[in-house]
Scaffold this motif. Structure first.
Motif, mmCIF file in Angstrom:
data_model
loop_
_atom_site.group_PDB
_atom_site.id
_atom_site.type_symbol
_atom_site.label_atom_id
_atom_site.label_comp_id
_atom_site.label_asym_id
_atom_site.label_seq_id
_atom_site.Cartn_x
_atom_site.Cartn_y
_atom_site.Cartn_z
ATOM 1 N N GLY A 236 39.029 49.715 51.944
ATOM 2 C CA GLY A 236 39.019 48.283 52.185
ATOM 3 C C GLY A 236 37.957 47.630 51.312
ATOM 4 N N VAL A 237 38.301 46.513 50.717
ATOM 5 C CA VAL A 237 37.404 45.919 49.721
ATOM 6 C C VAL A 237 36.898 44.557 50.189
ATOM 7 C CG1 VAL A 237 38.290 47.160 47.724
ATOM 8 C CG2 VAL A 237 39.475 45.101 48.506
ATOM 9 N N GLY A 238 36.764 44.397 51.497
ATOM 10 C CA GLY A 238 36.332 43.121 52.041
ATOM 11 C C GLY A 238 34.984 42.671 51.535
ATOM 12 N N ASP A 239 34.090 43.621 51.172
ATOM 13 C CA ASP A 239 32.768 43.228 50.686
ATOM 14 C C ASP A 239 32.630 43.389 49.177
ATOM 15 O OD1 ASP A 239 32.844 45.971 50.691
ATOM 16 O OD2 ASP A 239 30.844 46.244 51.552
ATOM 17 N N TRP A 240 33.759 43.648 48.469
ATOM 18 C CA TRP A 240 33.767 43.680 47.009
ATOM 19 C C TRP A 240 34.016 42.277 46.486
ATOM 20 C CZ3 TRP A 240 35.883 48.276 43.858
ATOM 21 C CH2 TRP A 240 35.541 49.495 44.455
ATOM 22 N N SER A 241 33.571 42.017 45.274
ATOM 23 C CA SER A 241 33.927 40.764 44.626
ATOM 24 C C SER A 241 35.341 40.892 44.041
ATOM 25 C CB SER A 241 32.940 40.432 43.502
ATOM 26 O OG SER A 241 33.120 41.305 42.400
ATOM 27 N N ILE A 242 35.982 39.759 43.812
ATOM 28 C CA ILE A 242 37.317 39.764 43.205
ATOM 29 C C ILE A 242 37.265 40.439 41.841
ATOM 30 C CG2 ILE A 242 39.175 38.316 42.306
ATOM 31 C CD1 ILE A 242 39.040 38.417 45.345
ATOM 32 N N GLU A 243 36.209 40.190 41.085
ATOM 33 C CA GLU A 243 36.080 40.781 39.749
ATOM 34 C C GLU A 243 35.957 42.299 39.834
ATOM 35 O OE1 GLU A 243 34.438 38.103 40.848
ATOM 36 O OE2 GLU A 243 35.599 36.668 39.638
ATOM 37 N N GLU A 244 35.213 42.813 40.798
ATOM 38 C CA GLU A 244 35.062 44.264 40.936
ATOM 39 C C GLU A 244 36.394 44.924 41.271
ATOM 40 O OE1 GLU A 244 30.437 44.636 42.531
ATOM 41 O OE2 GLU A 244 32.046 44.209 43.956
ATOM 42 N N ILE A 245 37.170 44.301 42.133
ATOM 43 C CA ILE A 245 38.478 44.860 42.497
ATOM 44 C C ILE A 245 39.414 44.825 41.302
ATOM 45 C CG2 ILE A 245 40.422 44.740 44.093
ATOM 46 C CD1 ILE A 245 38.581 43.042 45.933
ATOM 47 N N SER A 246 39.459 43.675 40.626
ATOM 48 C CA SER A 246 40.352 43.524 39.482
ATOM 49 C C SER A 246 39.987 44.493 38.365
ATOM 50 C CB SER A 246 40.302 42.078 38.974
ATOM 51 O OG SER A 246 41.210 41.879 37.908
ATOM 52 N N ASP A 247 38.692 44.664 38.109
ATOM 53 C CA ASP A 247 38.248 45.615 37.083
ATOM 54 C C ASP A 247 38.711 47.028 37.412
ATOM 55 O OD1 ASP A 247 37.017 43.667 35.606
ATOM 56 O OD2 ASP A 247 34.980 44.149 36.271
ATOM 57 N N LEU A 248 38.567 47.420 38.670
ATOM 58 C CA LEU A 248 38.965 48.770 39.066
ATOM 59 C C LEU A 248 40.454 48.976 38.863
ATOM 60 C CD1 LEU A 248 37.715 51.366 40.429
ATOM 61 C CD2 LEU A 248 38.799 50.563 42.513
ATOM 62 N N LEU A 249 41.266 47.998 39.229
ATOM 63 C CA LEU A 249 42.712 48.120 39.082
ATOM 64 C C LEU A 249 43.115 48.231 37.619
ATOM 65 C CD1 LEU A 249 43.918 45.445 41.681
ATOM 66 C CD2 LEU A 249 43.959 47.930 41.960
ATOM 67 N N ARG A 250 42.536 47.388 36.767
ATOM 68 C CA ARG A 250 43.014 47.290 35.390
ATOM 69 C C ARG A 250 42.396 48.337 34.465
ATOM 70 N NH1 ARG A 250 41.732 42.582 34.902
ATOM 71 N NH2 ARG A 250 39.920 42.688 33.512
ATOM 72 N N THR A 251 41.142 48.711 34.708
ATOM 73 C CA THR A 251 40.475 49.649 33.795
ATOM 74 C C THR A 251 40.242 51.019 34.402
ATOM 75 O OG1 THR A 251 38.203 49.074 34.462
ATOM 76 C CG2 THR A 251 39.260 47.668 32.789
ATOM 77 N N GLY A 252 40.280 51.127 35.725
ATOM 78 C CA GLY A 252 40.017 52.394 36.386
ATOM 79 C C GLY A 252 38.575 52.611 36.752
ATOM 80 N N ILE A 253 37.684 51.704 36.327
ATOM 81 C CA ILE A 253 36.266 51.832 36.667
ATOM 82 C C ILE A 253 35.715 50.451 37.023
ATOM 83 C CG2 ILE A 253 35.850 53.851 35.208
ATOM 84 C CD1 ILE A 253 34.555 51.934 33.168
ATOM 85 N N SER A 254 34.668 50.455 37.824
ATOM 86 C CA SER A 254 33.907 49.241 38.094
ATOM 87 C C SER A 254 32.519 49.680 38.528
ATOM 88 C CB SER A 254 34.562 48.398 39.200
ATOM 89 O OG SER A 254 34.279 48.931 40.477
ATOM 90 N N ARG A 255 31.657 48.748 38.789
ATOM 91 C CA ARG A 255 30.310 49.099 39.231
ATOM 92 C C ARG A 255 30.302 49.674 40.631
ATOM 93 N NH1 ARG A 255 26.440 47.872 35.900
ATOM 94 N NH2 ARG A 255 24.886 48.252 37.521
ATOM 95 N N ARG A 256 31.421 49.571 41.324
ATOM 96 C CA ARG A 256 31.496 50.087 42.691
ATOM 97 C C ARG A 256 32.134 51.477 42.759
ATOM 98 N NH1 ARG A 256 30.543 45.732 46.359
ATOM 99 N NH2 ARG A 256 30.751 47.310 47.990
ATOM 100 N N GLY A 257 32.760 51.936 41.691
ATOM 101 C CA GLY A 257 33.389 53.250 41.741
ATOM 102 C C GLY A 257 34.420 53.419 40.641
ATOM 103 N N ALA A 258 35.142 54.516 40.678
ATOM 104 C CA ALA A 258 36.161 54.833 39.681
ATOM 105 C C ALA A 258 37.352 55.460 40.392
ATOM 106 C CB ALA A 258 35.606 55.797 38.625
ATOM 107 N N VAL A 259 38.510 55.445 39.728
ATOM 108 C CA VAL A 259 39.711 56.040 40.312
ATOM 109 C C VAL A 259 39.967 57.410 39.690
ATOM 110 C CG1 VAL A 259 40.746 53.809 40.834
ATOM 111 C CG2 VAL A 259 41.284 54.904 38.663
ATOM 112 N N TYR A 260 40.428 58.326 40.508
ATOM 113 C CA TYR A 260 40.758 59.677 40.073
ATOM 114 C C TYR A 260 42.063 60.088 40.739
ATOM 115 C CZ TYR A 260 35.889 59.972 38.489
ATOM 116 O OH TYR A 260 34.693 59.749 37.866
ATOM 117 N N GLY A 261 42.564 61.265 40.369
ATOM 118 C CA GLY A 261 43.747 61.804 41.026
ATOM 119 C C GLY A 261 44.971 60.934 40.811
ATOM 120 N N PRO A 262 45.847 60.840 41.806
ATOM 121 C CA PRO A 262 47.080 60.063 41.656
ATOM 122 C C PRO A 262 46.838 58.605 41.284
ATOM 123 C CG PRO A 262 47.211 61.464 43.588
ATOM 124 C CD PRO A 262 45.802 61.561 43.096
ATOM 125 N N MET A 263 45.764 58.014 41.790
ATOM 126 C CA MET A 263 45.508 56.618 41.465
ATOM 127 C C MET A 263 45.183 56.443 39.991
ATOM 128 S SD MET A 263 45.629 53.646 42.706
ATOM 129 C CE MET A 263 45.189 52.008 42.100
#
Length: 419
Positions: A236-263
């Motif tokens: 849940g990303v209720g305390d993330w900024s919109i930019e942090e969520i969008s960055d993670l979706l589009r690039t796979g990384i953000s200052r809050r974390g990174a995606v691995y595996g199936p994602m």
């Protein structure tokens, strides 16, 4: 989403057309213009069609990719415009029927590994655009492989019962109380993106309940956990900024974390190609889901054993992990994610954390992250006890509130498939 992981299945059961593609004898549609084809290609990317309909080392959209399920193995179908083995004889009406109703041109039932439960929300205009694009790709003459399903699941008529329980037909209806941006994000997440295929718990019948939408669950046969998108304790990303969520979706990384595996596969094949406006819309919708704060998980490991795990875990962490993730788990974002306060570390399921220690991995290579920094595997250098210890340490230190894990859990995941 999947780490936020979506897996995906992929995640990775997406876009499966379990039909014989040469069942219709209708004439193909006229060639559309370049703008229409570009729109269709974009929407096909949003739907991640290529991920499932392209076998490893195979030709694009020619199918043949095996999909392991609890009921046997399904093989994705050829959706190139070949008239004999693909969908070259389908009309736009028939293609929309398949997307909207989960039925082939002759009325045959599709297996629900093809996410028609999500694609039914896709508008007719978008379906027509995807159809036009698929009709423009190079045709490939490749016969569809028969599925290898156990009895009684090889009886396609059983899908009727599944549909009665779990399928609700109907295009997406915008919520007039929400903004146009929110509705666009909801359409992409619930429809073409079919995020619920991984991020909603799947029951023994291979179905899911609307009341549990986006609450997370183990992806069948993949041994990856798709975290809850509704809980701020997980993805849940209720305390993330919109930019942090969008960055993670589009690039796979953000200052809050990174995606691995199936994602990571979903980001690589699909999300990185979306416009910033669309990933922002998805972020707006996803942020509206992240409101539930679940109670801290509790450990099932005895206190004495947990203390030993923590002591050993700190030794393993300081030796193998601190140089990248920091002595206090602060990380070096965005390339080395922080572990302190990291939601993905503290989830109720420790599967993903254990798998990352055992198998390592990379975020996807994207335009916004063209040279991703990866994590090495430690399966060959750490024992089950050491893996359990270091995962327990990072889940319970620096204010993290995850539960301890056992050596048995680590051992069970050593043989998990890597894809």
């Amino acid at each position: 989403m999947a780490s936020l992981v979506r897996s995906v299945l992929p995640a990775l059961l997406a876009s499966l057309l379990c039909v014989s593609a040469a069942e219709s004898q209708a004439a193909p549609a006229a060639q559309p213009d370049a703008e229409a084809l570009a729109k269709g290609e974009y929407l096909a990317r949003a739907g991640d069609c290529i991920a499932c309909h392209t076998a490893p080392e195979g030709k694009p959209f020619a199918g043949g990719r095996p999909m392991a399920t609890p009921f046997g193995t399904l093989f994705t179908s050829n959706i190139t415009p070949d008239p004999e083995t693909g969908i070259g004889t389908w009309t736009a009406d028939q293609f929309y029927q398949m997307m909207h109703t989960g039925r082939s041109p002759d009325g045959g039932l599709l297996y629900p590994a093809m996410p028609f439960g999500s694609y039914t929300k896709v508008t007719r205009a978008d379906s027509d655009a995807i159809y036009a694009f698929l009709m423009s790709v190079p045709p490939v003459k490749q016969a569809n492989r028969p599925h290898d399903l156990r009895f009684p699941y090889n009886n396609r008529q059983l899908v009727l019962g599944w549909r009665t329980l779990f399928f609700r037909e109907g295009e997406f209806k915008p919520d007039p109380k929400q903004s146009a941006e929110w509705n666009r994000g909801a359409y992409l997440v619930e429809g073409l993106g079919h995020c619920g295929m991984c991020h909603t718990p799947i029951n023994a019948l291979g179905g899911s309940s609307e009341s549990q939408a986006f609450q997370g669950g183990l992806i069948p046969m993949q041994n990856w956990y798709a975290p809850s998108l509704t809980s701020n304790r997980e993805a849940g990303v209720g305390d993330w900024s919109i930019e942090e969520i969008s960055d993670l979706l589009r690039t796979g990384i953000s200052r809050r974390g990174a995606v691995y595996g199936p994602m990571a596969e979903v980001t690589y094949n699909s999300l990185q190609y979306l416009t910033p406006e669309d990933t922002r819309a998805m972020a707006v919708y996803l942020k509206s889901l992240g409101q539930e704060v679940a109670p801290p998980v509790t450990s099932n490991v005895p206190t004495a054993e947990s203390s030993l795990l923590l002591s050993l875990g700190k030794t393993v962490y300081d030796t193998n992990c601190a140089s990248c993730h920091g002595a206090q788990g602060q990380g070096k974002p965005p390339h080395y994610p922080p572990l302190a306060g990291n939601q993905s570390i503290q989830m109720s399921s420790a599967v993903n954390a254990i798998r990352m220690v055992l198998n390592g991995g990379y975020p996807p290579g994207t335009e916004g992250n063209s040279r991703p920094y990866g994590m090495p595997p430690f399966a060959q250098s750490l024992s089950d006890n050491e893996v359990a210890a270091v995962v327990t340490y990072i889940r319970t230190t620096w204010g993290n509130h995850g539960a301890a894990v056992t050596a048995q859990e680590a051992n069970q995941l050593r043989s998990a498939p890597l894809d």
